[in-house]
Write a protein that holds these residues in place. Sequence first.
Motif, PDB file in Angstrom:
ATOM      1  N   PRO A  22       0.888  -1.262   0.028  1.00 43.71           N
ATOM      2  CA  PRO A  22      -0.021  -0.004  -0.097  1.00 43.71           C
ATOM      3  C   PRO A  22       0.948   1.221   0.262  1.00 43.71           C
ATOM      4  O   PRO A  22       2.326   1.158   0.238  1.00 43.71           O
ATOM      5  CB  PRO A  22      -0.754  -0.126   1.308  1.00 43.71           C
ATOM      6  CG  PRO A  22      -0.630  -1.499   1.705  1.00 43.71           C
ATOM      7  CD  PRO A  22       0.694  -2.225   1.102  1.00 43.71           C
ATOM      8  N   VAL A  23       0.334   2.380  -0.284  1.00 40.13           N
ATOM      9  CA  VAL A  23       0.830   4.050  -0.043  1.00 40.13           C
ATOM     10  C   VAL A  23       2.132   4.093  -0.846  1.00 40.13           C
ATOM     11  O   VAL A  23       3.010   4.343  -0.279  1.00 40.13           O
ATOM     12  CB  VAL A  23       1.061   4.197   1.397  1.00 40.13           C
ATOM     13  CG1 VAL A  23      -0.495   4.325   1.983  1.00 40.13           C
ATOM     14  CG2 VAL A  23       1.716   3.444   2.106  1.00 40.13           C
ATOM     15  N   GLY A  24       2.295   3.613  -2.089  1.00 41.65           N
ATOM     16  CA  GLY A  24       3.244   4.110  -3.047  1.00 41.65           C
ATOM     17  C   GLY A  24       4.655   3.149  -2.880  1.00 41.65           C
ATOM     18  O   GLY A  24       5.625   3.835  -3.057  1.00 41.65           O
ATOM     19  N   TYR A  25       4.494   1.897  -2.294  1.00 42.13           N
ATOM     20  CA  TYR A  25       5.810   1.267  -2.214  1.00 42.13           C
ATOM     21  C   TYR A  25       5.596  -0.185  -2.848  1.00 42.13           C
ATOM     22  O   TYR A  25       4.641  -0.617  -2.731  1.00 42.13           O
ATOM     23  CB  TYR A  25       6.364   1.241  -0.777  1.00 42.13           C
ATOM     24  CG  TYR A  25       6.719   2.530   0.057  1.00 42.13           C
ATOM     25  CD1 TYR A  25       7.995   2.826  -0.138  1.00 42.13           C
ATOM     26  CD2 TYR A  25       5.816   3.094   0.693  1.00 42.13           C
ATOM     27  CE1 TYR A  25       8.389   4.134   0.255  1.00 42.13           C
ATOM     28  CE2 TYR A  25       6.335   4.256   1.117  1.00 42.13           C
ATOM     29  CZ  TYR A  25       7.598   4.853   0.987  1.00 42.13           C
ATOM     30  OH  TYR A  25       7.648   6.140   1.459  1.00 42.13           O
ATOM     31  N   ARG A  26       6.926  -0.873  -2.960  1.00 41.15           N
ATOM     32  CA  ARG A  26       6.989  -2.065  -3.586  1.00 41.15           C
ATOM     33  C   ARG A  26       8.219  -2.866  -2.787  1.00 41.15           C
ATOM     34  O   ARG A  26       9.170  -2.219  -2.339  1.00 41.15           O
ATOM     35  CB  ARG A  26       7.059  -2.156  -4.989  1.00 41.15           C
ATOM     36  CG  ARG A  26       8.196  -1.300  -5.387  1.00 41.15           C
ATOM     37  CD  ARG A  26       7.917  -1.147  -7.145  1.00 41.15           C
ATOM     38  NE  ARG A  26       8.855  -0.352  -7.810  1.00 41.15           N
ATOM     39  CZ  ARG A  26       9.243  -0.415  -8.850  1.00 41.15           C
ATOM     40  NH1 ARG A  26       8.748  -0.994  -9.830  1.00 41.15           N
ATOM     41  NH2 ARG A  26      10.379   0.335  -9.306  1.00 41.15           N
ATOM     42  N   ALA A  27       7.864  -4.245  -2.809  1.00 39.77           N
ATOM     43  CA  ALA A  27       9.088  -4.994  -2.032  1.00 39.77           C
ATOM     44  C   ALA A  27       9.724  -5.863  -3.167  1.00 39.77           C
ATOM     45  O   ALA A  27       9.241  -6.448  -3.965  1.00 39.77           O
ATOM     46  CB  ALA A  27       8.329  -5.695  -0.877  1.00 39.77           C
ATOM     47  N   GLY A  28      11.102  -5.967  -2.727  1.00 36.86           N
ATOM     48  CA  GLY A  28      11.847  -7.056  -3.531  1.00 36.86           C
ATOM     49  C   GLY A  28      12.755  -7.570  -2.707  1.00 36.86           C
ATOM     50  O   GLY A  28      12.918  -7.492  -1.524  1.00 36.86           O
ATOM     51  N   PHE A  29      13.412  -8.395  -3.358  1.00 37.25           N
ATOM     52  CA  PHE A  29      14.723  -9.336  -2.505  1.00 37.25           C
ATOM     53  C   PHE A  29      16.002  -9.374  -3.340  1.00 37.25           C
ATOM     54  O   PHE A  29      15.971  -9.276  -4.538  1.00 37.25           O
ATOM     55  CB  PHE A  29      14.023 -10.992  -2.401  1.00 37.25           C
ATOM     56  CG  PHE A  29      12.879 -10.861  -1.363  1.00 37.25           C
ATOM     57  CD1 PHE A  29      13.058 -11.098  -0.200  1.00 37.25           C
ATOM     58  CD2 PHE A  29      11.814 -11.045  -2.112  1.00 37.25           C
ATOM     59  CE1 PHE A  29      11.876 -11.026   0.793  1.00 37.25           C
ATOM     60  CE2 PHE A  29      10.416 -10.892  -1.333  1.00 37.25           C
ATOM     61  CZ  PHE A  29      10.503 -10.995   0.061  1.00 37.25           C
ATOM     62  N   ALA A  30      16.885  -9.470  -2.685  1.00 36.33           N
ATOM     63  CA  ALA A  30      18.298  -9.405  -3.502  1.00 36.33           C
ATOM     64  C   ALA A  30      19.238 -10.316  -2.533  1.00 36.33           C
ATOM     65  O   ALA A  30      19.227 -10.245  -1.284  1.00 36.33           O
ATOM     66  CB  ALA A  30      18.764  -7.993  -3.503  1.00 36.33           C
ATOM     67  N   GLU A  31      20.203 -10.736  -3.160  1.00 35.80           N
ATOM     68  CA  GLU A  31      21.443 -11.708  -2.651  1.00 35.80           C
ATOM     69  C   GLU A  31      22.618 -10.737  -2.664  1.00 35.80           C
ATOM     70  O   GLU A  31      23.265 -10.891  -3.707  1.00 35.80           O
ATOM     71  CB  GLU A  31      21.497 -12.942  -2.849  1.00 35.80           C
ATOM     72  CG  GLU A  31      22.420 -13.596  -1.945  1.00 35.80           C
ATOM     73  CD  GLU A  31      22.474 -15.315  -2.132  1.00 35.80           C
ATOM     74  OE1 GLU A  31      23.277 -16.027  -1.332  1.00 35.80           O
ATOM     75  OE2 GLU A  31      21.598 -15.819  -2.787  1.00 35.80           O
ATOM     76  N   ASN A  32      23.057  -9.933  -1.797  1.00 40.06           N
ATOM     77  CA  ASN A  32      24.200  -9.136  -2.102  1.00 40.06           C
ATOM     78  C   ASN A  32      25.041  -8.981  -0.690  1.00 40.06           C
ATOM     79  O   ASN A  32      24.523  -9.023   0.395  1.00 40.06           O
ATOM     80  CB  ASN A  32      23.903  -7.679  -2.318  1.00 40.06           C
ATOM     81  CG  ASN A  32      23.557  -7.690  -4.132  1.00 40.06           C
ATOM     82  OD1 ASN A  32      22.293  -7.858  -4.277  1.00 40.06           O
ATOM     83  ND2 ASN A  32      24.232  -7.091  -4.837  1.00 40.06           N
ATOM     84  N   PHE A  33      26.089  -8.426  -0.898  1.00 37.57           N
ATOM     85  CA  PHE A  33      27.188  -8.545   0.455  1.00 37.57           C
ATOM     86  C   PHE A  33      27.199  -9.545   1.365  1.00 37.57           C
ATOM     87  O   PHE A  33      27.353  -9.586   2.462  1.00 37.57           O
ATOM     88  CB  PHE A  33      26.795  -7.111   1.047  1.00 37.57           C
ATOM     89  CG  PHE A  33      26.295  -6.150   0.279  1.00 37.57           C
ATOM     90  CD1 PHE A  33      26.982  -5.576  -0.964  1.00 37.57           C
ATOM     91  CD2 PHE A  33      24.828  -5.468   0.331  1.00 37.57           C
ATOM     92  CE1 PHE A  33      26.737  -4.718  -1.907  1.00 37.57           C
ATOM     93  CE2 PHE A  33      24.616  -4.325  -0.510  1.00 37.57           C
ATOM     94  CZ  PHE A  33      25.462  -4.001  -1.603  1.00 37.57           C
ATOM     95  N   GLY A  34      26.984 -10.894   0.669  1.00 37.72           N
ATOM     96  CA  GLY A  34      26.838 -11.985   1.438  1.00 37.72           C
ATOM     97  C   GLY A  34      25.856 -12.348   2.250  1.00 37.72           C
ATOM     98  O   GLY A  34      25.588 -13.096   3.228  1.00 37.72           O
ATOM     99  N   GLN A  35      24.511 -11.254   2.065  1.00 37.27           N
ATOM    100  CA  GLN A  35      23.267 -11.478   2.781  1.00 37.27           C
ATOM    101  C   GLN A  35      22.242 -11.501   1.914  1.00 37.27           C
ATOM    102  O   GLN A  35      22.256 -11.059   0.863  1.00 37.27           O
ATOM    103  CB  GLN A  35      23.274 -10.301   3.946  1.00 37.27           C
ATOM    104  CG  GLN A  35      24.331  -9.959   4.627  1.00 37.27           C
ATOM    105  CD  GLN A  35      24.454 -11.077   5.686  1.00 37.27           C
ATOM    106  OE1 GLN A  35      23.456 -11.761   5.901  1.00 37.27           O
ATOM    107  NE2 GLN A  35      25.509 -11.126   6.197  1.00 37.27           N
ATOM    108  N   LYS A  36      21.174 -12.245   2.292  1.00 36.56           N
ATOM    109  CA  LYS A  36      19.906 -12.214   1.586  1.00 36.56           C
ATOM    110  C   LYS A  36      18.881 -11.049   2.272  1.00 36.56           C
ATOM    111  O   LYS A  36      18.807 -11.073   3.505  1.00 36.56           O
ATOM    112  CB  LYS A  36      19.094 -13.491   1.907  1.00 36.56           C
ATOM    113  CG  LYS A  36      19.596 -14.641   1.017  1.00 36.56           C
ATOM    114  CD  LYS A  36      18.713 -15.928   0.971  1.00 36.56           C
ATOM    115  CE  LYS A  36      18.942 -16.923  -0.058  1.00 36.56           C
ATOM    116  NZ  LYS A  36      20.245 -17.429   0.246  1.00 36.56           N
ATOM    117  N   LEU A  37      18.514  -9.945   1.410  1.00 33.22           N
ATOM    118  CA  LEU A  37      18.037  -8.915   2.089  1.00 33.22           C
ATOM    119  C   LEU A  37      16.682  -8.825   1.371  1.00 33.22           C
ATOM    120  O   LEU A  37      16.287  -9.072   0.265  1.00 33.22           O
ATOM    121  CB  LEU A  37      18.868  -7.622   1.435  1.00 33.22           C
ATOM    122  CG  LEU A  37      20.362  -7.608   1.966  1.00 33.22           C
ATOM    123  CD1 LEU A  37      21.056  -6.421   1.208  1.00 33.22           C
ATOM    124  CD2 LEU A  37      20.392  -7.852   3.242  1.00 33.22           C
TER     125      LEU A  37
END
Length: 662
Positions: free
Chosen positions: A446-461
């Motif tokens: 809601p309210v203008g945002y979206r979510a995603g995922f990434a594996e960077n810097f040795g971490q799942k974020l």
Amino acid sequence: MKRKILIWGFCLTMVVLVFSGCSSKAEPKSYEKTIETARTEIWNAISAGGASSATVAIMDNGNLVYEEGFAMANRETGLPVTKDTQFNICSVSKVFTAAAILQLCEDGKLELDKPVVDYLPEFTMADSRYKDITVRMLLNHTAALPGTYTNNAETTVPDPNYTKNFLAYLTETELKGEPGKVSVYCNDCFTLAQILVEKSSGLSFADYLATNIFNKAGMKNSSCYFKADNPDIARKYNEDGTVAPVEYINSLGSGGISSTAADLCRYGQALFQGKIINEAMFTEYTSPQYGDETVPAGTPLYPYGLGWDSVAVADFERQEVTVIGKNGGSPQYNSQLYLLPEENISVAIVFAGNADVTGVANDIVQSLLDENGLGEVSEIAVAEPIATTIPDAILAYAGIYGDGSAIQKIEFNNEKNAMIYKKFNGQVFETQGTYPYLSDGYFHLPVGYRAGFAENFGQKLFVIYDLNSDAGFVSGQKMASGDGVLDTSQFNGKSWIPTNLSAIDANAMAVQTGVVAELSGYLYHTANGGYTLYGLKDATTTQMVLPYGRDLAEATITESNGQAILTIMDYQLIDTAAVALLQKDEPLVIGSDGLNVCRKLDHDGVFSTVIPEGSRIVIYDPDLQPGYDSMTDTAKETAVTAGSYLVFIGAPGDTFAYNYTV
């Protein structure tokens, strides 16, 4: 029973000073609609009951085109907010601290990319990586210091020992990550920068700012703390109409400056005119300075400058208008400063009390742009994303995530092609929402945002992005299960109340610790409703595991006189299970060690006490929320609940007379 008191009509006084002036542009600007927007939004915030009063100002090309005060600074004396009324500007103080550092760089006394220890050898930590922290890292939040040293950070009288105690605390403290990598908002960075200003200049922080910034900018109503013996300060009023005690923020470089909206605008003008720092330093000050691992891709939603939250506020950047911003907030005040360097405009607003100060400031700036035809939004035709199947690669990101204030659980529903977002409440994970996966590769919130995922810097974020750009921030780091053999019994399911809380400390810390059943090798601390994960070094010591987390603090359990003591920062807390019941007619006297006397109540009832001068009593509800605090509550007696905890605070020998009826 609390009553909400709203004061209407002639009792709600406003002082208006409106000026007109021409800018350097051929066509003079108009401010009528902008002023109308400001008045409407500010009165709405005050009428809603959270904010007590406000001050706002706009300066255009050196002309103070609008300045206004709203409501009463002091209801008891009938003092309205005037052009001289001081407000705490909270974290907007950071831009002054950064400017002081840059001035000292101009003078050759500091260099941004030299280690802090070169100038401040008394700065030491238990983590050897502290030697790699540079002066720049303090100003762009990449030093990896834990967060905020809260012991006596906000008090009812100034604490001259705050910075001394802060440095002593750091000597036993670890870093939460590699210096220079991740920009995570950090008050401690600017407390250390304050000390660096004092050491390098040979002046107190207050004297340095007065001479080198406030005087140069013509800021006659600005000071560290409120001006001494100044009656013209905006007081914060509670919902029941009672007045909060005067707030002193002892971390001066992080949040302890008091000012007016007009003075903040004068500071902006002084920057534009080169009175504070030279052009090269101004460019350094207002250029993106965040760590290169702050986000895995794109740009940070808050692109830090040196001291600034954003050197390109997204809402206005889309309109091709550069707006540089700094926000501030404390328990009693909220502030916002915006600079529009290309237009030579400054906008500032400060509330006493709670309000969406950034939202109000954004509306004012947007109205100013619209009214004067500044900026334009480029319309780009983009296909509307549609629901689609979640890729298998994303499904691997299901799990438990931690950030500085929440423990999150991510699940995926393949039938609905949606992400299920949950938060830990101390017992179970509660669903907060279900969000669809769309063809643009994001889960839409809601309210203008979206979510995603990434594996960077040795971490799942887990990353939250702006809906219309690649700007985002890391909202969580996936936690791999730790060592399940470690004994968590000394932390699990425990509640802790302070034994060394001071009589002036506004942060009446009480803590709960426990474990998440699905995640071995970790435990959590919770205070004020947030849950933060920590790793275990051993059965009695935690360690920080969230380099993206804000305001972390390690915890250690030791034993004293057969009693478990939990130490967080410099707070010492005892297990509530060991707190004795209050006995009838029991004498309550602070011992020679000065530690708080703690007792538990076994029945509902009414409690009253006679508090020695300079002493204090805090009553925690069974869920550890402060139900009564003599620092802020003026009632002679208070209703209490069975299972509540009493903490008596005073000097050695102080005796508390009380009455407890059930």
